[in-house]
Design an enzyme around this catalytic site. Structure first.
Site, PDB file in Angstrom:
ATOM      1  N   HIS A  82       0.840  -1.197   0.000  1.00 55.55           N
ATOM      2  CA  HIS A  82       0.000   0.000   0.000  1.00 55.55           C
ATOM      3  C   HIS A  82       0.874   1.247   0.000  1.00 55.55           C
ATOM      4  CE1 HIS A  82      -3.458   2.544   0.734  1.00 55.55           C
ATOM      5  NE2 HIS A  82      -2.743   3.185   1.636  1.00 55.55           N
ATOM      6  N   ASP A 161     -14.682   3.307   8.204  1.00 54.16           N
ATOM      7  CA  ASP A 161     -13.772   4.275   7.584  1.00 54.16           C
ATOM      8  C   ASP A 161     -14.507   5.160   6.589  1.00 54.16           C
ATOM      9  OD1 ASP A 161     -11.102   5.388   7.046  1.00 54.16           O
ATOM     10  OD2 ASP A 161     -11.451   4.561   5.054  1.00 54.16           O
ATOM     11  N   ARG A 168     -13.822  13.462   8.324  1.00 53.70           N
ATOM     12  CA  ARG A 168     -12.495  14.065   8.523  1.00 53.70           C
ATOM     13  C   ARG A 168     -12.210  15.095   7.453  1.00 53.70           C
ATOM     14  NH1 ARG A 168      -8.825   9.214   8.168  1.00 53.70           N
ATOM     15  NH2 ARG A 168      -7.140  10.732   8.315  1.00 53.70           N
ATOM     16  N   SER A 183      -7.482   4.355   9.511  1.00 55.45           N
ATOM     17  CA  SER A 183      -8.117   4.373   8.201  1.00 55.45           C
ATOM     18  C   SER A 183      -7.399   3.429   7.233  1.00 55.45           C
ATOM     19  CB  SER A 183      -8.100   5.806   7.671  1.00 55.45           C
ATOM     20  OG  SER A 183      -8.489   5.853   6.323  1.00 55.45           O
ATOM     21  N   LYS A 187      -8.491  -0.997   6.467  1.00 58.15           N
ATOM     22  CA  LYS A 187      -8.825  -1.466   5.115  1.00 58.15           C
ATOM     23  C   LYS A 187      -7.843  -2.540   4.648  1.00 58.15           C
ATOM     24  CE  LYS A 187      -9.017   2.864   3.896  1.00 58.15           C
ATOM     25  NZ  LYS A 187      -9.071   4.158   3.234  1.00 58.15           N
TER      26      LYS A 187
END
Ligand code: URA
Ligand code: CA
Length: 446
Positions: A82, A161, A168, A183, A187
């Site tokens: 990621h 999220d 946010r 967050s 995921k």
């Protein structure tokens, strides 16, 4: 337990219990807590922080707020990757086929672009016919058959999220370490892999602008991963300029193909090799990250990486011949060469502004409903530290119209500073963080 009591506690800087954090995360997922109370707590967390234990409980509660993908049907150690997001950051398109060609299964769920950052799904969809919406069964079958699939999220992952991220965004609480970690990791943990390599970006185009904040984010994610029972290695890499030279969906696919074909190199290849080395290490396909890197270089030289990308494109309904002939990708109507216009040194790039310039050309979205033009964007011909003359090419614009090209030219010029003083190249790597280990990478390691 009431939401008011939880807000009050965090307002006073006290530690929240697992039960309180779970109550809040479930309330966000199920929308049983009103937005004004969620927002107040988000701000209290932003101002007073959370320790590792609280951050882990938040991450796990957000993960458990929805489905968790089951990849156990795929043999081998599944390693996810990621990136915290950047511009010209196409590492997935390079890495997914390359790592798969080196023997590690890649079952990857990616996202779409928003604002100044691009998204892997949009880039993939620029390939004619490409389908990124497989069912979980199709996804698992494809990875078992050819070793790789990159798709959009299946199922209902981390719904907490979805609510919290939207709040946010409009309450100035995006830049909170525990909220970012919760967050991203909720995921990633819900996506079902066995281990994760994180690319934490640092610089003008990144969520964290300073090296210290980026390292702190990387350390927190590694620590929370360990507490959650998931091995994580985080690479902190530079985002002072777009990572690849190509910015825009089809253009970034072209750059990835050129790299896999051994026709291009540069910073995108270097960062991809660094991340892939750790992916192969965690997958048990290399003893050291260096061995993993050598395997990937061999897979470029032999053509095995490009062949794997072709297989993946074909399996997902796309036109695999784009790998042999990149002009089969969407082509822009107007192509304009822009020169530097003055002599000097490339000193600085405003990466976020470059991402927004591509977005304005039609390559990105401001809201999730915006439609993309896959063909547009630009190819930068300079890097920070380059010495240039007036006639040195600065970039090639790929635009929908002369008017768009004109606007983009002005935006790109404004985002790249050329001055008289010589300046150093921007580093690709700042640090690597593993459990209890921080390795800072200096110039000699670049
Ligand atoms: N990306 C995410 O998904 N969440 C954040 O909070 C920041 C970046
Ligand atoms: Ca991304």
């Amino acid at each position: 337990m009431t939401m008011l009591e939880i807000i009050e506690k965090k307002k006073l800087g006290k530690e929240l219990t697992k039960e309180e954090i779970t109550f809040f995360a479930n309330g966000a997922a199920e929308k049983t807590v009103p937005d004004y109370q969620l927002s107040a707590l988000l701000m209290a967390i932003r101002l007073n922080g959370m320790n590792y234990r609280e951050t882990t409980d938040l991450t796990l509660a957000m993960r458990d707020s929805g489905d968790i993908a089951d990849l156990s049907g795929i043999p081998g150690i599944k390693v996810d990757k990621h990136s915290t997001g950047g511009v010209g950051d196409t590492t997935t398109l390079v890495l997914a086929p390359l790592v798969a060609a080196c023997g590690a299964p890649v079952a990857k769920m990616s996202g779409r672009g928003l604002g100044h950052t691009g998204g892997t799904l949009d880039k993939l969809e620029s390939i004619p016919g490409m389908n990124v919406s497989l069912s979980e069964e199709e996804f698992i079958r494809q990875v078992k058959e050819i070793g790789v699939a990159v798709i959009g999220q299946t199922g209902h992952l981390a719904p907490a999220d979805k609510t919290l991220y939207a709040l946010r965004d409009v309450t100035s609480t995006v830049d909170s370490m525990p909220l970012i970690v919760g967050s991203i990791l909720s995921k990633k943990l819900a996506a079902g892999s066995d281990a994760i390599v994180l690319d934490v970006k640092s610089g003008s185009g990144a969520i964290m602008h300073t090296e210290e904040d980026s390292i702190k984010l990387a350390e927190t994610m590694v620590e929370v991963g360990a507490l959650a029972g998931k091995p994580i290695i985080a690479v902190v890499s530079g985002m002072e300029q777009p990572l690849g030279t190509h910015v825009g969906n089809a253009l970034e696919v072209k750059e990835a193909i050129d790299i896999l074909a051994g026709k291009a190199g540069g910073d995108l290849l270097e960062v991809s090799l660094m991340l892939g080395g750790y992916m192969l290490l965690l997958a048990g396909q290399a003893e050291t990250p260096e061995e993993g890197q050598a395997k990937m270089k061999a897979a470029i030289d032999s053509g095995a990486g490009l062949k794997k990308l072709k297989e993946m494109i074909a399996a997902q309904g796309g036109d695999p011949l784009v790998c042999d002939d990149v002009t089969r990708l969407p082509q822009a109507k107007v192509i304009r060469e822009v020169t530097c216009g003055r002599a000097g040194y490339v000193q600085k790039m405003d990466t976020m502004a470059l991402g927004m310039a591509a977005q304005a050309m039609g390559a990105g979205r401001l809201t999730m409903d915006d439609k993309l033009d896959y063909s547009v964007g630009f190819v930068l011909q300079v890097r920070i530290g380059d010495q240039v003359s007036e006639d040195t090419p600065l970039c090639t614009l790929h635009a929908r119209s002369e008017e768009d090209a004109e606007k983009a030219e002005q935006a790109v010029r404004a985002a790249i500073r050329i001055g008289d003083e010589a300046c150093d190249r921007a580093p690709n790597f700042i640090a690597v963080v593993m459990k209890n280990v921080l390795v800072r990478l200096g110039e000699e390691d670049q």
